[in-house]
Design an enzyme around this catalytic site. Structure first.
Site, PDB file in Angstrom:
ATOM      1  CB  CYS A 152      23.581 -16.175  10.249  1.00 35.42           C
ATOM      2  SG  CYS A 152      22.479 -14.768  10.810  1.00 35.42           S
ATOM      3  CB  CYS A 184      21.038 -17.201  13.074  1.00 35.47           C
ATOM      4  SG  CYS A 184      22.874 -17.181  13.720  1.00 35.47           S
ATOM      5  CB  CYS A 210      24.953 -31.627  -7.301  1.00 37.19           C
ATOM      6  SG  CYS A 210      23.255 -32.293  -7.184  1.00 37.19           S
ATOM      7  CG  HIS A 237      25.192 -35.975  -8.803  1.00 42.42           C
ATOM      8  ND1 HIS A 237      25.483 -35.063  -7.905  1.00 42.42           N
ATOM      9  CD2 HIS A 237      26.299 -36.174  -9.546  1.00 42.42           C
ATOM     10  CE1 HIS A 237      26.636 -34.715  -8.189  1.00 42.42           C
ATOM     11  NE2 HIS A 237      26.973 -35.096  -8.869  1.00 42.42           N
ATOM     12  CG  ASP A 254      30.550 -34.233 -10.520  1.00 44.17           C
ATOM     13  OD1 ASP A 254      30.474 -33.228  -9.879  1.00 44.17           O
ATOM     14  OD2 ASP A 254      29.755 -35.131 -10.025  1.00 44.17           O
TER      15      ASP A 254
END
Length: 375
Positions: A152, A184, A210, A237, A254
């Site tokens: 939040c 929240c 990613c 990905h 990665d």
């Protein structure tokens, strides 16, 4: 592919890239010193972009193999749109302002010292290779943060996703095409999570999934002088490849997983079934799917978005466009590398051995959706 299909793609990309300057690797665009965002650069005209895309796609109608059924046309358009979008977007990794901004936050002296002190632990590597490994470690452990649900903004409590919203003008300025909304669970106030495309902005926010990780890490690789490519896996990905002069090949990197040279991580360790893995940079466009699978025959059976001949021709056209302004010596070097890489990919498609590191499961959080630069 009919004329309406080509016009649809051209118009869509033109609208997205009016503000984008396709920076040349050898001569980065000059932008105002007071700006930190690549989005402030003046871009090619609408007509220039439309004509460029039309030229790139002119090969498609001439290819008899592309006789798809009508139900596949929408998927085909989406796939080609995605490739063209990323093909334009990777030019920003050559923006001098963004590269300098990345260098300002990368502890380059420390990373070099760590690489030198650890060099004896990596007998198969030279200093530049170990430096990339240290960059991966710093990026994963000290710099970037994975986000499933953002905390939040007001009380730092836990949040839950409640929907999507359009970006504000400020969020759009840094390439946010959509914004996730969270509520929240403590104070019930809403938190916005813009999915920024601008890697310069990501150097400030230092968080994401990613898509943000690969986007920002690729910029960091370029900032320290490494040759890097952004790899799009059309399933779910994205990651980076870095060229090793010592090893004479492209290395899988990665940043989400702190994984170096573990290309079978996804298929063997995660159980993914890749179909298209396309590596793109300011100089290159290469189908590298064979590097990331153990069973090329099965992958070929899944590749039905566009014919293999058409994809090869399109990527070849991308490369021609990118390399047209490069010095002849550089073009010759890229062609030499491409021949070596093609042999490597052919060998990779027949391999059976998998390393222990490639068998580990996913370490980073979950991807709620595939977020690719330019979308």
């Amino acid at each position: 592919m009919d004329t309406n299909t080509i016009d649809f793609i051209a118009q869509d990309l033109t609208r997205k890239y009016i503000a984008l300057r396709a920076a040349n690797r050898r001569s980065p665009p000059s932008t105002s010193s007071g700006s930190s965002s690549s989005s402030s650069s003046s871009g090619p005209s609408t007509n220039d972009l439309a004509r460029s895309l039309q030229r790139m796609l002119q090969v498609l109608p001439r290819t008899a193999a592309l006789s798809l059924q009508p139900q596949n046309l929408a998927e085909q358009k989406q796939f080609l749109n995605q490739l063209q979008t990323v093909n334009w977007e990777v030019a920003k990794y050559e923006n001098r302002i963004l590269l300098d901004k990345a260098l300002d936050v990368i502890p380059i002296t420390r990373l070099y010292e760590e690489a030198e002190s650890n060099l004896h632990l990596h007998p198969d590597d030279l200093l530049d290779d170990v430096l990339i490994k240290r960059l991966l470690a710093w990026f994963k452990r000290d710099f970037f943060t994975w986000v499933n649900e953002p905390p939040c903004d007001y009380c730092k409590g836990k949040t839950m996703r409640i929907g999507m919203s359009g970006p504000t003008s400020e969020e759009r300025r840094f390439g946010a095409g959509n914004v996730e909304l969270y509520m929240c669970t403590v104070c019930s106030r809403q938190t916005r999570f813009p999915r920024y495309n601008d890697p310069g902005k990501l150097l400030e926010t230092r968080r994401g999934r990613c898509g943000e990780w690969a986007n920002c890490f690729t910029l960091c690789c370029r900032a320290i002088g490494a040759e890097a490519r952004y790899v799009l896996d059309t399933t779910d990905h994205v990651w980076t490849e870095v060229y090793s002069e010592h090893k004479g090949r492209w290395i899988h990197c990665d940043s989400c997983e702190e994984a170096y040279d573990q290309p079978l991580l996804y298929s063997a360790g995660w159980g993914k079934k890749p179909s298209y893995c396309i590596a793109l940079s300011a100089e290159e466009a290469v189908d590298v799917t064979r590097r990331y699978t153990q069973n090329w025959a099965q992958v070929l059976a899944r590749r039905n978005k566009v014919s293999e001949d058409v994809l090869a021709q399109l990527l070849r056209r991308f490369r021609q466009e990118k390399q047209a302004a490069l010095p002849s010596e550089r073009v010759q070097e890229l062609r030499r590398r491409a021949e070596i890489e093609e042999r490597e990919l052919e060998e990779a498609s027949r391999r059976t051995a998998v390393s222990d590191a490639e068998m580990r499961g996913r370490q980073s959080g979950r991807d709620l959706d595939l977020f690719v630069i330019g979308h």
